[in-house]
Write a protein that holds these residues in place. Structure first.
Motif, PDB file in Angstrom:
ATOM      1  N   LEU A   1       0.864  -1.182   0.000  1.00  0.00           N
ATOM      2  CA  LEU A   1       0.000   0.000   0.000  1.00  0.00           C
ATOM      3  C   LEU A   1       0.899   1.230   0.000  1.00  0.00           C
ATOM      4  CD1 LEU A   1      -2.918   1.181   0.298  1.00  0.00           C
ATOM      5  CD2 LEU A   1      -2.482   1.215   2.774  1.00  0.00           C
ATOM      6  N   ARG A   2       0.771   2.062  -1.040  1.00  0.00           N
ATOM      7  CA  ARG A   2       1.617   3.239  -1.161  1.00  0.00           C
ATOM      8  C   ARG A   2       0.800   4.403  -1.753  1.00  0.00           C
ATOM      9  NH1 ARG A   2       4.252   0.262   1.562  1.00  0.00           N
ATOM     10  NH2 ARG A   2       6.454  -0.284   1.330  1.00  0.00           N
ATOM     11  N   ARG A   3       1.214   5.634  -1.419  1.00  0.00           N
ATOM     12  CA  ARG A   3       0.659   6.816  -2.064  1.00  0.00           C
ATOM     13  C   ARG A   3       1.461   7.070  -3.333  1.00  0.00           C
ATOM     14  NH1 ARG A   3       1.984   9.570   2.614  1.00  0.00           N
ATOM     15  NH2 ARG A   3       2.716  11.305   1.305  1.00  0.00           N
ATOM     16  N   VAL A   4       0.740   7.132  -4.456  1.00  0.00           N
ATOM     17  CA  VAL A   4       1.381   7.262  -5.770  1.00  0.00           C
ATOM     18  C   VAL A   4       0.693   8.383  -6.535  1.00  0.00           C
ATOM     19  CG1 VAL A   4       1.929   6.075  -7.930  1.00  0.00           C
ATOM     20  CG2 VAL A   4       1.984   4.808  -5.765  1.00  0.00           C
ATOM     21  N   PRO A   5       1.441   9.327  -7.120  1.00  0.00           N
ATOM     22  CA  PRO A   5       0.800  10.452  -7.815  1.00  0.00           C
ATOM     23  C   PRO A   5       0.376  10.112  -9.234  1.00  0.00           C
ATOM     24  CG  PRO A   5       3.173  10.715  -7.842  1.00  0.00           C
ATOM     25  CD  PRO A   5       2.900   9.489  -7.017  1.00  0.00           C
ATOM     26  N   ASP A   6      -0.642  10.872  -9.707  1.00  0.00           N
ATOM     27  CA  ASP A   6      -1.005  10.793 -11.116  1.00  0.00           C
ATOM     28  C   ASP A   6      -0.288  11.908 -11.873  1.00  0.00           C
ATOM     29  OD1 ASP A   6      -2.414  13.179 -10.664  1.00  0.00           O
ATOM     30  OD2 ASP A   6      -4.374  12.199 -10.569  1.00  0.00           O
TER      31      ASP A   6
ATOM     32  N   THR B   1       5.011   6.624 -10.538  1.00  0.00           N
ATOM     33  CA  THR B   1       3.752   7.338 -10.701  1.00  0.00           C
ATOM     34  C   THR B   1       2.750   6.344 -11.281  1.00  0.00           C
ATOM     35  OG1 THR B   1       4.162   8.054 -12.976  1.00  0.00           O
ATOM     36  CG2 THR B   1       5.026   9.464 -11.205  1.00  0.00           C
ATOM     37  N   LEU B   2       1.486   6.759 -11.376  1.00  0.00           N
ATOM     38  CA  LEU B   2       0.494   5.845 -11.951  1.00  0.00           C
ATOM     39  C   LEU B   2       0.827   5.518 -13.402  1.00  0.00           C
ATOM     40  CD1 LEU B   2      -2.883   7.195 -10.502  1.00  0.00           C
ATOM     41  CD2 LEU B   2      -1.417   5.360  -9.626  1.00  0.00           C
ATOM     42  N   ALA B   3       1.358   6.478 -14.143  1.00  0.00           N
ATOM     43  CA  ALA B   3       1.707   6.240 -15.541  1.00  0.00           C
ATOM     44  C   ALA B   3       3.063   5.574 -15.702  1.00  0.00           C
ATOM     45  CB  ALA B   3       1.693   7.560 -16.311  1.00  0.00           C
ATOM     46  N   ASP B   4       3.832   5.548 -14.648  1.00  0.00           N
ATOM     47  CA  ASP B   4       5.211   5.051 -14.692  1.00  0.00           C
ATOM     48  C   ASP B   4       5.446   4.225 -13.434  1.00  0.00           C
ATOM     49  OD1 ASP B   4       7.903   4.705 -15.343  1.00  0.00           O
ATOM     50  OD2 ASP B   4       8.495   6.657 -14.524  1.00  0.00           O
ATOM     51  N   LEU B   5       4.738   3.093 -13.366  1.00  0.00           N
ATOM     52  CA  LEU B   5       4.708   2.269 -12.165  1.00  0.00           C
ATOM     53  C   LEU B   5       5.672   1.100 -12.302  1.00  0.00           C
ATOM     54  CD1 LEU B   5       3.328   1.454  -9.439  1.00  0.00           C
ATOM     55  CD2 LEU B   5       1.718   0.120 -10.834  1.00  0.00           C
TER      56      LEU B   5
END
Length: 346
Positions: free
Chosen positions: A239-244, A312-316
């Motif tokens: 579980l992690r906070r990940v930016p868009d 990031t969400l696009a670069d996970l």
């Protein structure tokens, strides 16, 4: 949405030999307070595979954060030299020692890590003390005050049967305001659902300070016996906070769904969000050994699934484990990449 594809192997011959790491698994990861990425691995052996000399668990490797896009580059390990030493003090198949007394649970075969979290200048590690694979006798916290290089018991333990055995594997993250640490937990046997709890970050090592998220028949609320927030058969998770792309942070749960033989990602606006309705995608699908295609996200005997800091969400990027239990090789961790930005609601 396209499945994840493999970037590289992270452990194994020619990659981690200088750390005395031939075979290992897991690899949960956080950013250390002083900057490097810090990754914790489970049962580790000097030779490729499972067994042989140099059995220890857990171990810590450090990586350069800038190396993530092309495949993590390891820069060091927790130990007096390059060799990655076991960071929890015990003897495999021996007695578990705590302070000056011998721990009551005898014959602990191994201590397995579940997740790490950075709180201020400290890093905390949650582990399972196991008597045989799949039989945790207890879980406990360890803490490092020097960026993961040395570790000490944090003085916090739970019996293996705590919460009906659903506090054995854990993943956690601190909220943006630094007020709460939220934790999702489950059992080690990969046959149970998920519970949600929270604790103040300055009381992380106080077992009495943890409180559950529970259903009373009409409402959900804190301070109750925790109720399953998602039934199923789950294993390792992150579980992690990940930016868009806009910079907004989301809570991303990456979890091994053993019941469906896959690693999934769930997008949440808060840890209390309804997991039944949360946007979900499969990152990596389990398959047979004759049907593998790591470029298309098909991996035999997969497990794990840990978000790499800086994603990031696009670069996970996620760390995926693989263990051929018939031959004991491959037994390694790998880096996979995906774009999950389409999970964001329109």
């Amino acid at each position: 949405m396209e499945p994840a594809h493999k970037v590289c192997d992270l452990t194994g011959p020619g990659i981690t030999d200088r750390f005395g790491v031939g075979g290992t698994d897991l690899g949960a990861m956080v950013r250390a307070p002083d900057g490097p990425l810090l990754s914790v691995f489970g049962d580790t052996f000097e030779n490729a595979g499972v067994g042989g000399p140099g059995w220890r668990s857990p171990i810590i490797l450090f990586a350069d954060p800038a190396s993530r896009p092309d495949g993590l580059r390891w820069t060091g390990s927790a130990g007096p030299g390059e060799y990655a030493y076991q960071v929890v003090d015990y003897t495999h198949h021996g007695y578990r020692r705590v302070g000056r007394s011998v721990f009551a649970w005898r014959q602990i075969s191994t201590v397995l890590p579940t997740d790490l979290i950075t709180i201020g200048n400290d890093v905390f590690l949650h582990v399972m003390a196991c008597r045989g694979l799949g039989n945790p006798r207890a879980t406990e916290l360890h803490v490092s005050h020097d960026g993961g290089r040395t570790w000490d018991p944090a003085g916090c333990r739970w019996p293996g049967a705590h919460l009906g055995g659903l506090f054995q594997m854990l993943t956690w993250e601190i909220d943006p305001a630094g007020e709460w640490v939220y934790a999702l937990t489950t059992g080690f046997q990969r046959d149970r659902g998920l519970l949600l709890q929270r604790v103040r970050p300055d009381r992380l090592a106080d077992a009495a300070a943890w409180e559950g998220w529970g259903w009373d028949g009409a409402t959900w609320g804190w301070g109750r016996a925790p109720t399953e927030v998602l039934p199923g058969a789950f294993g390792e998770m992150s579980l992690r906070r990940v930016p868009d792309a806009s910079g907004r942070e989301w809570w991303l749960l990456v979890v091994f769904d053993a019941g469906n033989y896959r690693i999934d990602a769930y997008l949440l606006d808060h840890p209390t969000a309804n997991l039944h309705a949360a946007p979900r995608t499969t990152l990596v699908q389990g398959c047979g050994w004759d049907d593998e295609d790591h470029g298309a996200g098909r991996v035999a005997q997969l497990y794990g699934g840990y978000t790499v800091p800086g994603s990031t969400l696009a670069d996970l990027d996620v760390v995926v484990s693989q263990w051929n239990t018939a031959t004991n090789w491959p037994y390694k961790a790998m880096q996979f990449h995906a774009d999950v930005s389409s999970l964001v609601p329109a």
